[in-house]
Design a protein around this motif. Sequence first.
Motif, PDB file in Angstrom:
ATOM      1  N   VAL A 108       0.875  -1.098  -0.072  1.00 53.29           N
ATOM      2  CA  VAL A 108       0.070  -0.019   0.041  1.00 53.29           C
ATOM      3  C   VAL A 108       0.801   1.347   0.011  1.00 53.29           C
ATOM      4  O   VAL A 108       0.773   2.191  -0.703  1.00 53.29           O
ATOM      5  N   LEU A 109       1.818   1.194   0.877  1.00 52.62           N
ATOM      6  CA  LEU A 109       2.572   2.556   0.687  1.00 52.62           C
ATOM      7  C   LEU A 109       3.784   2.402  -0.025  1.00 52.62           C
ATOM      8  O   LEU A 109       4.179   3.274  -0.674  1.00 52.62           O
ATOM      9  N   GLY A 110       4.520   1.218  -0.019  1.00 49.68           N
ATOM     10  CA  GLY A 110       5.675   1.057  -1.027  1.00 49.68           C
ATOM     11  C   GLY A 110       5.672   0.888  -2.443  1.00 49.68           C
ATOM     12  O   GLY A 110       6.257   0.974  -3.144  1.00 49.68           O
ATOM     13  N   GLY A 111       4.251   0.511  -2.770  1.00 54.30           N
ATOM     14  CA  GLY A 111       3.830   0.040  -3.994  1.00 54.30           C
ATOM     15  C   GLY A 111       4.378  -1.099  -4.573  1.00 54.30           C
ATOM     16  O   GLY A 111       4.401  -1.358  -5.948  1.00 54.30           O
ATOM     17  N   GLU A 112       4.977  -1.962  -3.750  1.00 56.74           N
ATOM     18  CA  GLU A 112       5.454  -3.553  -4.273  1.00 56.74           C
ATOM     19  C   GLU A 112       4.621  -4.478  -3.886  1.00 56.74           C
ATOM     20  O   GLU A 112       4.510  -4.595  -2.597  1.00 56.74           O
ATOM     21  N   VAL A 113       4.137  -5.460  -4.840  1.00 58.36           N
ATOM     22  CA  VAL A 113       3.286  -6.816  -4.133  1.00 58.36           C
ATOM     23  C   VAL A 113       4.118  -7.415  -3.320  1.00 58.36           C
ATOM     24  O   VAL A 113       5.200  -7.808  -3.664  1.00 58.36           O
ATOM     25  N   VAL A 114       3.586  -7.986  -2.251  1.00 62.71           N
ATOM     26  CA  VAL A 114       4.256  -9.189  -1.195  1.00 62.71           C
ATOM     27  C   VAL A 114       3.885 -10.346  -1.921  1.00 62.71           C
ATOM     28  O   VAL A 114       2.602 -10.977  -1.731  1.00 62.71           O
ATOM     29  N   LYS A 115       4.634 -10.875  -2.786  1.00 63.89           N
ATOM     30  CA  LYS A 115       4.547 -11.707  -3.880  1.00 63.89           C
ATOM     31  C   LYS A 115       4.221 -13.130  -3.048  1.00 63.89           C
ATOM     32  O   LYS A 115       3.319 -13.777  -3.650  1.00 63.89           O
ATOM     33  N   ASP A 116       4.722 -13.236  -2.038  1.00 68.05           N
ATOM     34  CA  ASP A 116       4.703 -14.682  -1.191  1.00 68.05           C
ATOM     35  C   ASP A 116       3.134 -15.022  -0.829  1.00 68.05           C
ATOM     36  O   ASP A 116       2.668 -15.937  -0.728  1.00 68.05           O
ATOM     37  N   LEU A 117       2.283 -13.825  -0.602  1.00 64.66           N
ATOM     38  CA  LEU A 117       1.324 -13.817  -0.001  1.00 64.66           C
ATOM     39  C   LEU A 117       0.061 -13.670  -0.918  1.00 64.66           C
ATOM     40  O   LEU A 117      -1.066 -13.822  -0.754  1.00 64.66           O
ATOM     41  N   ALA A 118       0.356 -13.095  -2.070  1.00 62.52           N
ATOM     42  CA  ALA A 118      -0.642 -12.705  -3.188  1.00 62.52           C
ATOM     43  C   ALA A 118      -1.035 -14.039  -3.889  1.00 62.52           C
ATOM     44  O   ALA A 118      -0.168 -14.993  -4.134  1.00 62.52           O
ATOM     45  N   PHE A 119      -2.274 -14.180  -3.957  1.00 62.95           N
ATOM     46  CA  PHE A 119      -2.588 -15.416  -4.895  1.00 62.95           C
ATOM     47  C   PHE A 119      -3.330 -14.906  -6.404  1.00 62.95           C
ATOM     48  O   PHE A 119      -3.556 -16.153  -7.005  1.00 62.95           O
ATOM     49  N   ALA A 120      -3.768 -13.943  -6.177  1.00 58.21           N
ATOM     50  CA  ALA A 120      -4.235 -13.394  -7.596  1.00 58.21           C
ATOM     51  C   ALA A 120      -4.611 -12.100  -7.870  1.00 58.21           C
ATOM     52  O   ALA A 120      -4.666 -11.337  -6.949  1.00 58.21           O
ATOM     53  N   LYS A 121      -4.542 -11.995  -9.044  1.00 60.39           N
ATOM     54  CA  LYS A 121      -4.628 -10.276  -9.369  1.00 60.39           C
ATOM     55  C   LYS A 121      -5.831 -10.078 -10.298  1.00 60.39           C
ATOM     56  O   LYS A 121      -6.328 -10.994 -11.026  1.00 60.39           O
ATOM     57  N   GLY A 122      -6.389  -8.765 -10.445  1.00 63.10           N
ATOM     58  CA  GLY A 122      -7.591  -8.647 -11.169  1.00 63.10           C
ATOM     59  C   GLY A 122      -8.840  -9.185 -10.573  1.00 63.10           C
ATOM     60  O   GLY A 122      -8.940  -9.994  -9.581  1.00 63.10           O
ATOM     61  N   TRP A 123     -10.000  -8.516 -10.767  1.00 60.11           N
ATOM     62  CA  TRP A 123     -11.313  -8.966 -10.068  1.00 60.11           C
ATOM     63  C   TRP A 123     -11.775 -10.435 -11.003  1.00 60.11           C
ATOM     64  O   TRP A 123     -11.441 -10.522 -12.212  1.00 60.11           O
ATOM     65  N   GLU A 124     -12.327 -11.235 -10.110  1.00 60.91           N
ATOM     66  CA  GLU A 124     -12.947 -12.103 -10.595  1.00 60.91           C
ATOM     67  C   GLU A 124     -14.323 -11.910 -11.588  1.00 60.91           C
ATOM     68  O   GLU A 124     -14.551 -12.514 -12.480  1.00 60.91           O
ATOM     69  N   GLN A 125     -14.815 -10.731 -11.327  1.00 51.66           N
ATOM     70  CA  GLN A 125     -15.990 -10.262 -12.072  1.00 51.66           C
ATOM     71  C   GLN A 125     -15.668  -9.533 -12.898  1.00 51.66           C
ATOM     72  O   GLN A 125     -14.837  -8.443 -13.213  1.00 51.66           O
ATOM     73  N   LYS A 126     -15.703  -9.988 -14.404  1.00 52.96           N
ATOM     74  CA  LYS A 126     -15.077  -9.618 -15.586  1.00 52.96           C
ATOM     75  C   LYS A 126     -15.301  -8.157 -15.845  1.00 52.96           C
ATOM     76  O   LYS A 126     -14.850  -7.325 -16.328  1.00 52.96           O
ATOM     77  N   GLU A 127     -16.457  -7.778 -15.624  1.00 53.11           N
ATOM     78  CA  GLU A 127     -17.074  -6.416 -15.932  1.00 53.11           C
ATOM     79  C   GLU A 127     -16.556  -5.266 -15.062  1.00 53.11           C
ATOM     80  O   GLU A 127     -16.509  -4.079 -15.376  1.00 53.11           O
ATOM     81  N   LEU A 128     -15.788  -5.646 -14.093  1.00 59.82           N
ATOM     82  CA  LEU A 128     -15.099  -4.684 -13.132  1.00 59.82           C
ATOM     83  C   LEU A 128     -13.677  -4.290 -13.760  1.00 59.82           C
ATOM     84  O   LEU A 128     -12.986  -3.297 -13.387  1.00 59.82           O
ATOM     85  N   THR A 135      -0.090  -3.734 -14.351  1.00 64.47           N
ATOM     86  CA  THR A 135       0.174  -4.752 -13.247  1.00 64.47           C
ATOM     87  C   THR A 135       0.947  -3.970 -12.172  1.00 64.47           C
ATOM     88  O   THR A 135       2.144  -3.519 -12.574  1.00 64.47           O
ATOM     89  N   ALA A 136       0.650  -4.249 -11.094  1.00 62.71           N
ATOM     90  CA  ALA A 136       1.529  -3.617  -9.877  1.00 62.71           C
ATOM     91  C   ALA A 136       2.907  -4.221  -9.971  1.00 62.71           C
ATOM     92  O   ALA A 136       3.450  -5.426 -10.449  1.00 62.71           O
ATOM     93  N   ALA A 137       3.861  -3.462  -9.506  1.00 58.15           N
ATOM     94  CA  ALA A 137       5.348  -3.645  -9.372  1.00 58.15           C
ATOM     95  C   ALA A 137       5.618  -5.091  -8.570  1.00 58.15           C
ATOM     96  O   ALA A 137       5.021  -4.965  -7.264  1.00 58.15           O
ATOM     97  N   GLY A 138       5.994  -6.175  -9.121  1.00 57.74           N
ATOM     98  CA  GLY A 138       6.164  -7.460  -8.410  1.00 57.74           C
ATOM     99  C   GLY A 138       5.179  -8.132  -8.410  1.00 57.74           C
ATOM    100  O   GLY A 138       4.914  -9.282  -7.993  1.00 57.74           O
ATOM    101  N   GLY A 139       4.212  -7.798  -9.293  1.00 60.94           N
ATOM    102  CA  GLY A 139       2.720  -8.770  -9.378  1.00 60.94           C
ATOM    103  C   GLY A 139       2.811  -9.481 -10.597  1.00 60.94           C
ATOM    104  O   GLY A 139       2.086 -10.025 -11.058  1.00 60.94           O
ATOM    105  N   GLU A 140       4.012  -9.264 -11.452  1.00 59.72           N
ATOM    106  CA  GLU A 140       4.064 -10.086 -12.585  1.00 59.72           C
ATOM    107  C   GLU A 140       3.743 -11.686 -12.708  1.00 59.72           C
ATOM    108  O   GLU A 140       3.135 -12.116 -13.367  1.00 59.72           O
TER     109      GLU A 140
END
Lengths: 635, 199
Positions: A108-128, A135-140
């Motif tokens: 949130v502050l530093g702008g880099e995704v905590v890779k080890d804890l993240a499990f998905a990016k983007g909404w599952e609701q396609k319309e959103l 893609t956030a830094a580190g979220g590739e």
Amino acid sequence: MPRLKVEDLYRIKGEVLRASALEAGKRSARITVHMGTCGISCGAEKVLKTLKGALEECGRKDIFITSSGCAGMCKKEPLVTIEKLGEEPIRYEEVDEKKAAQIFEQHVLGGEVVKDLAFAKGWEQKELALEGAKTAAGGEEVPASAKVPFFGVQELRVMRNRGIINAEKIDEAIARDAYFGAAKVLFQMSPAEVVQEVKASGIRGRGGAGFPTGMKWEFCSRTKSDVKYVLCNADEGDPGAYMDRSVLESDPHSVLEGMLIGAKAIGSNMGYIYCRAEYPLAVKVLNIAIDQARDYGLLGKDILGSGFDFDIEVYRGAGAFVCGEETALMTSLEGKRGMPRPRPPFPAISGLWKKPTVLNNVETLANIPQIILQGGKWYAGIGTQRSKGTKVFALTGDVNNVGLVEVPMGLPIRSIVEDVGGGIPKGRKFKAVQLGGPSGGCVPAEHLDAPVDYEAIMQLGAIVGSGGMIVIDDTKCIVDVARFFMDFCQDESCGKCPPCRVGTRKMLETLTKICAGNGKLSDIDNLQRWATSIKNASLCGLGQTAPNPVLSTIRYFRAEYEAHIKEHRCPAGVCKALITYSIIDDCTGCGVCLRVCPQEAITGEKKERHVIDQAKCVKCGACRSVCKFDAVAVA
Amino acid sequence: MTAAGSCACFRVLPVRAVMSVNQIKKEGDPVSQRGASQQDLAGVEEFTAEQLAKVDAIVAKYKGKPGSLIPALEDIQEAIGFLPKELQKRVALGLRVPLSEVYGVVTFYHFFTMVPRGRNIIRVCLGTACYVGGGAQILDLMVGNLKLQPGATSPDRRFTLETVRCLGCCGLAPVVVINEDTHRQVKVGRITKILESYE
């Protein structure tokens, strides 16, 4: 609070969307903590507190923290979603206070995704999906939601708002089109048109029986009466099914709107939601939602200025499974013991207080607003010939991804278990999937390719039911599972019909006998014979379906019954009377089993092999489940 | 039948017959013969004027409203903790419902209890997901650990052990709920520690 007109719905929607959109300089990030019953019990409240504390400390005014309902992935709770301006949202799993602090600091502050804890990016609701979101830094390397099998196969209709809105804020629901369907029905459609639209959708009751909803409404709309009732069945008693709780907790307005539309269709002015007492959060959220809807004039007199009156009350059940049966539910609402009544007369003619009544399940009602807004044809666009739309399943048991999954009708069961569920944990073997709770049956591996379809599943001896889907691996005894369900039905039988009251008891006794190794081969025939009598001679769905788990397991796993009877052996090593626990040479003498044994039946010196005193052993299996060296054997 | 076979303590007679008040007097109350009733609960059925006033206020709130018996009983149980015969009579008189009907409702639904319960209420979930996930084993250990059968209350009223059919948290199986706290994925090794944290 002002009473709304239709144009106000559009105004509120616009305001909320504007106010919640991230915007440079004003709102740079939003943190959502998902707080359904599951999330809260896993510590979501502590996570929320930690995040709020961290936000206060840093003093930033452009970061917002909000909460929403269940996000569907129950085993990975608590879940937290981070949205940052111009970036795809990132969802984190199994967050605790420490991880929350780390996520806040680094992402949130530093702008880099905590890779080890993240499990998905983007909404599952396609319309959103936001156009041009980066893609956030580190979220590739974090997989996109659509690529995560758990989300990819799902088609969200009932649960379209999951993880997005805060159930206690009606404005957020309106921003997601709540009450637009009701507005359409109140101003642009006649009751007959509403019924026609619902009939065109082909939707069938999602509570278990699968009766076409449109027909039910049509019958009731034709009955002449000054008073009619719309009831919502939220007495979700099937063990292993909890989609209704999730919908009520995270999107109550979809159910209220569904009831309002139903009321217009049949000409009713009063509705009740019968919610089970085990769901305190759902009752609380519903009451808040009803109060807010009343304040806005979306319930009560002269709704949206249309001249139509309709109000809803929540009624808390008191713990009786049979009250999920429609006539028993009505008897219970009348303040009596919840016993079923003979039909006919059907509730559409004479239901609650002998007035014409329509009763629908939570999931059915939550579908209705979408059917009205997008049309019955759109709804019927997916599914099989006789089963349309989507169905929510509570996928639990021995499966890697436990959670609520909404899939199109017609999808093979295998796809739900293997793709969405991610297969069986610990390398064990799939044995069966139990569908439909105490009224359903077990589907074995050879029929896993059967589609999710009311008729196809019924042919297999199970039912779609309310959507409990419990995966069973090869360490579970199928006779014990059948006994478990019979115990449930026997206990919950209201006692009105002797075939059910006495028959379930006889069947339970016989199954208990088989599990104890005292069964005879004729017992299997007796079970089948009694099952037929119970099914034919019981008044309500409880008795008519109670023998199903036994019948389906005899059909597919007869050999396992026979092993118990002929060889006095429980192949899965579950039935206590037929097994003994012993400690083998792999024992390192760590003493963990010795400490956990409630009977003090285990003795042994440190670092030496321990011994179980068979005379004291109650076969609880505690030693086996704590042993890290697989040194406790079952025979 | 294993311990897993018996359900929440407030189950009534095998056959859910309604007994008349006289019958109850003569034969003893079938429900209170279970669990805590074997212990000395003398004096527990005496209520303070304040408690009775609460009951009367609840009855007055629901009086004349059709179908209000169950909500009234739920509120009273919440306020007082249990629903002994004295209170049932009061409700029957207040709501003008036959006592047999009140007794029938109290004994029909699992949620109601006619005996006082412990300070800490342990509810072991035996829904399908919890059962296949080891819920029965957890219950066995609780029974062994507390020396209590499901439905019973310990003599010092520290614990009441109950089973429940599905709390709708199947993703967290096996689940044990103590008072308001949901313990998820309970492992056998943790049980003693969990119990110790409740006084």
